[in-house]
Design a protein around this motif. Structure first.
Motif, mmCIF file in Angstrom:
data_model
loop_
_atom_site.group_PDB
_atom_site.id
_atom_site.type_symbol
_atom_site.label_atom_id
_atom_site.label_comp_id
_atom_site.label_asym_id
_atom_site.label_seq_id
_atom_site.Cartn_x
_atom_site.Cartn_y
_atom_site.Cartn_z
ATOM 1 N N ALA A 191 0.478 -2.867 1.781
ATOM 2 C CA ALA A 191 1.427 -1.737 1.777
ATOM 3 C C ALA A 191 0.998 -0.635 2.629
ATOM 4 O O ALA A 191 -0.093 -0.755 3.036
ATOM 5 N N PRO A 192 1.930 0.348 2.845
ATOM 6 C CA PRO A 192 1.657 1.604 3.833
ATOM 7 C C PRO A 192 0.106 2.105 3.574
ATOM 8 O O PRO A 192 -0.664 2.270 4.408
ATOM 9 N N GLU A 193 -0.099 2.244 2.327
ATOM 10 C CA GLU A 193 -1.165 2.834 1.669
ATOM 11 C C GLU A 193 -2.279 2.168 2.045
ATOM 12 O O GLU A 193 -3.652 2.503 2.327
ATOM 13 N N ALA A 216 -3.536 2.164 5.620
ATOM 14 C CA ALA A 216 -4.400 3.570 5.765
ATOM 15 C C ALA A 216 -5.827 3.182 5.067
ATOM 16 O O ALA A 216 -6.764 3.561 5.780
ATOM 17 N N ALA A 217 -5.785 2.557 4.135
ATOM 18 C CA ALA A 217 -7.236 2.520 3.410
ATOM 19 C C ALA A 217 -7.926 1.683 4.297
ATOM 20 O O ALA A 217 -9.285 1.714 4.454
#
Lengths: 434, 259
Positions: B73-75, B78-79
């Protein structure tokens, strides 16, 4: 069916709702109270509950209420005092009403505030009648009429002229319901602020189980009086909450109201804000958060009689699942009310495809030198903003919550008393975790 | 070490194929520039890498630090250490910039198994990074990007990047909407982050950004494919000749053959 038979049918349907009022006949009461009960019962018997085609009732379906079996009782049921919620603010003084009945032994008013049960006040407080037997036609306000038929419970709060009450004052309406024999509650209340006095009220409505509460409240602000009134409507999930408030403001008085509504399965808060003199500030704002199959209705009339008034109706709501919200707002500016500044805004955020928001914004202006604006819109969570937050590592659920909070923040900013604003913020965060 | 490996990436937007077989490998420590005319698929590439809904990958594979990037997922991306600096940063009224930064930073730290920042440490870091970017503390109280000028928005992107300390930063048309002074400040912010453990993918139409952020490798993207790859001199060549060579039909056919 002819008109006579139609009327008979209405009376058949309304009589069960009025039957319990006979219990009040045996209680001693002032003549005006008896007369008010009589007028209310008569008006309600003839109109019954509002028809869905009736002006102002097109969007809120009453079946959940009218199909129910609710009964008024002279005594509140036994309950565990320890179950009462803690006061919202540590430093506040609090009074408690249980099923609409004032409980002095659980209550404590701030210095400068006089509190009496409605029945005591009806014989002891001079001039109270004019604020409790209110203006307006009961025939057009069936809930108000039904409440009038049961005039008995409730509380009268008065602040003497010139008194500046600094301690926050919580008024807790705690309702004990019952699934088998659900109570009907009809409290009638008055906040009466004398000339140049000030008060901050936190009015909470909460309870357990099924019940129907139908409140009538009068708010009387004498010249230059200042009232902040912060409401929390957090009734139990199976309750019906109806309230009708008549706010009467005199010269240079100011009112700041905020209503936070998350409770009940079926609710309506109706306000008639009457700015009967000049130089008045009247601000009523609020937030609603609805889920499951809840239905909530805010109906607000602001009526400017005289010049230089400033009014705000600003509401924002979040509607999830199959819940429905209704906002009907009207600003009425009479011919004499020049230099009126009126503002009405309503926004709803729909979180599911089956959620619904209905708006009826109205301006009716007869003066020629006024500034009035209104707007209503519903929308969904902004996908672009959601992606932006997620791309920064914020998980989707948290990002959604953040966006919903941010949506509501602009209306919470209207709450000038920050301890209460913080309470609202915490509650919104808790609701979002549901 | 290979950081990002894109293999035969095809993607659609609204049912139209925009990326038509991208191959690109970025190693730690490198700065790659992707240049191309309008409509060539530059922004689509950046959104596909960041996981924007509506950008559908139809074929191909993207590996980021050994992980299947497209499964995240997008998050999650980022992580894992990816950061996209937006061409048009989104305005979010009602969420203060500082609240946003803190939520993002702590979410990423939590996902990486690191301890959340204490409020004091967070404020210290925020202050330090803002000073480096010449930003006014006043904007922290404002809603995210609300009422910000073009330059302020891009500085805010650079600030977020500096605080999140990604492994791979994708800069999507960071120079658009910037005057020369703001461009220098933002470029300095990016240059300060350059290190042997970090890589950059700089997406741009114009060469002017590359004067300030010097690339190691330059790619030309046209009609959804990388048409040419070279050193920094390729950017200068494009500055002189423009993209005409890559956009004509003949050029596209020639390009097809070369891949």
């Amino acid at each position: 069916m002819n008109a006579f038979l139609q009327q008979e049918a209405v009376i058949d349907a309304t009589l069960p709702w009025l039957e319990d009022a006979q219990k009040l006949g045996e209680q001693p009461a002032a003549d005006w109270v008896k007369a008010l009960r009589h007028t209310g019962a008569e008006a309600f018997a003839h109109t019954g509950f509002p028809h869905p085609k009736q002006e102002g009732w097109q969007y809120t379906q009453l079946r959940q209420l009218t199909d129910g079996d609710f009964h008024y009782a002279l005594e509140a049921p036994a309950f565990d005092v320890n179950a009462l919620p803690q006061p919202l603010l540590e430093n506040s003084a609090r009074i408690v009403l249980v099923n609409g009945k004032y409980r002095p032994e659980l209550s404590d008013a701030p210095e400068g505030v006089i509190v009496m049960s409605l029945m005591d006040a009806s014989v002891q407080v001079e001039g109270i009648e004019e604020h409790l037997v209110t203006v307006g036609d009961l025939g057009k306000a069936p809930f108000k009429a039904l409440n009038a038929a049961y005039t008995h419970d409730g509380v009268v709060v008065t602040v003497k002229a010139g008194a500046e009450v600094t301690q926050p004052f919580e008024v807790l309406f705690y309702n004990v319901g019952d699934t088998d024999k659900a109570p009907a509650l009809y409290p009638r209340c008055l906040y009466w602020l004398g000339k140049n006095s000030s008060l901050t009220v936190i009015e909470r409505h909460t309870g357990t189980g099924a019940y129907f509460t139908n409140i009538y409240a009068g708010i009387a602000l004498e010249p230059s009086a200042r009232l902040k009134c912060y409401k929390l409507e957090e009734e139990s999930a199976t309750a019906c909450h109806f309230s009708y408030t008549t706010l009467q403001q005199q010269k240079d008085s100011s009112f700041e109201g905020f209503s936070y509504a998350t409770g009940g399965k079926l609710s309506r808060q109706e306000y008639r804000n009457l700015l009967i003199d000049s130089g008045i500030s009247s601000k009523l704002t609020g937030a609603y958060l609805l889920k499951d199959q809840q239905c909530h209705d805010f109906t607000v009339l602001t009526d400017h009689f005289e010049p230089d008034g400033k009014s705000v109706q600003h509401f924002k709501g979040v509607v999830d699942d199959q819940a429905r919200s209704v906002f009907q707002g009207k600003i009425h500016v009479r011919r004499a009310a020049q230099k009126t500044d009126g503002n009405q805004l309503n926004h709803a955020l729909l979180l599911s495809e089956k959620a619904e928001a209905s708006f009826k914004p109205e301006l009716e202006i007869y003066a020629d030198d006024v500034k009035c604006a209104h707007g209503a819109a519903s929308g969904q969570i902004d996908d672009e903003a959601l992606f932006y937050l997620q791309s920064r590592g914020i998980p989707q659920a948290e990002a959604r919550s953040l966006l919903i909070e941010s949506f509501l923040n602009t209306v919470l900013a209207e709450v000038s008393f920050s301890p209460v604003r913080e309470v609202y913020e915490e509650r919104i965060r808790a609701w979002l975790r549901h | 070490m290979t950081m990002l490996k894109i293999e035969n990436l095809h993607a659609e937007v609204g049912g139209r194929e925009v990326l038509k077989g991208i191959n690109l490998t970025v190693k730690a420590g490198e700065v790659h520039a992707v240049m191309g005319p309008n409509g060539s698929g530059k922004s689509t590439l950046s959104y596909v890498l960041a996981g924007r809904p509506g950008y559908e990958v139809t074929k191909g594979k993207v590996t980021f630090l050994g992980q299947d990037l497209l499964a995240l997922a997008p998050e999650g991306r980022a992580a894992a250490g990816m950061f996209l600096a937006f061409q048009y940063p989104v305005e979010i009224p009602g969420v203060s910039t500082t609240m946003f930064l803190k939520t993002a930073l702590n979410a990423v730290r939590k996902a990486r198994g690191e301890k959340e920042f204490s409020p004091v440490d967070f404020l210290k870091l925020q202050k330090e990074k803002m000073a480096q970017l010449g930003m006014d503390a006043e904007m922290l109280k404002r809603g995210v990007n609300v009422g910000f000028s073009g330059g302020e928005k891009k500085r805010n992107e650079a600030l977020q990047m500096a605080m999140l300390a990604p492994k791979l930063a994708i800069l999507d048309e960071t120079d658009s909407g910037l005057d020369i002074d703001a461009l220098k400040v933002v470029a300095e912010g990016v240059n300060a982050l350059r290190s042997k453990d970090r890589a950059f993918l700089v997406i741009t139409h114009y060469q002017r950004l590359l004067k300030h952020i010097k690339p190691d490798i330059v790619h030309v993207l046209a009609d959804g494919k990388i048409r040419k790859t070279g050193g920094p001199e390729l950017a200068l060549e494009l500055e002189d000749k423009g993209y005409a060579e890559y956009t004509g039909d003949a050029a596209l056919r020639a390009g097809d053959k070369s891949i």
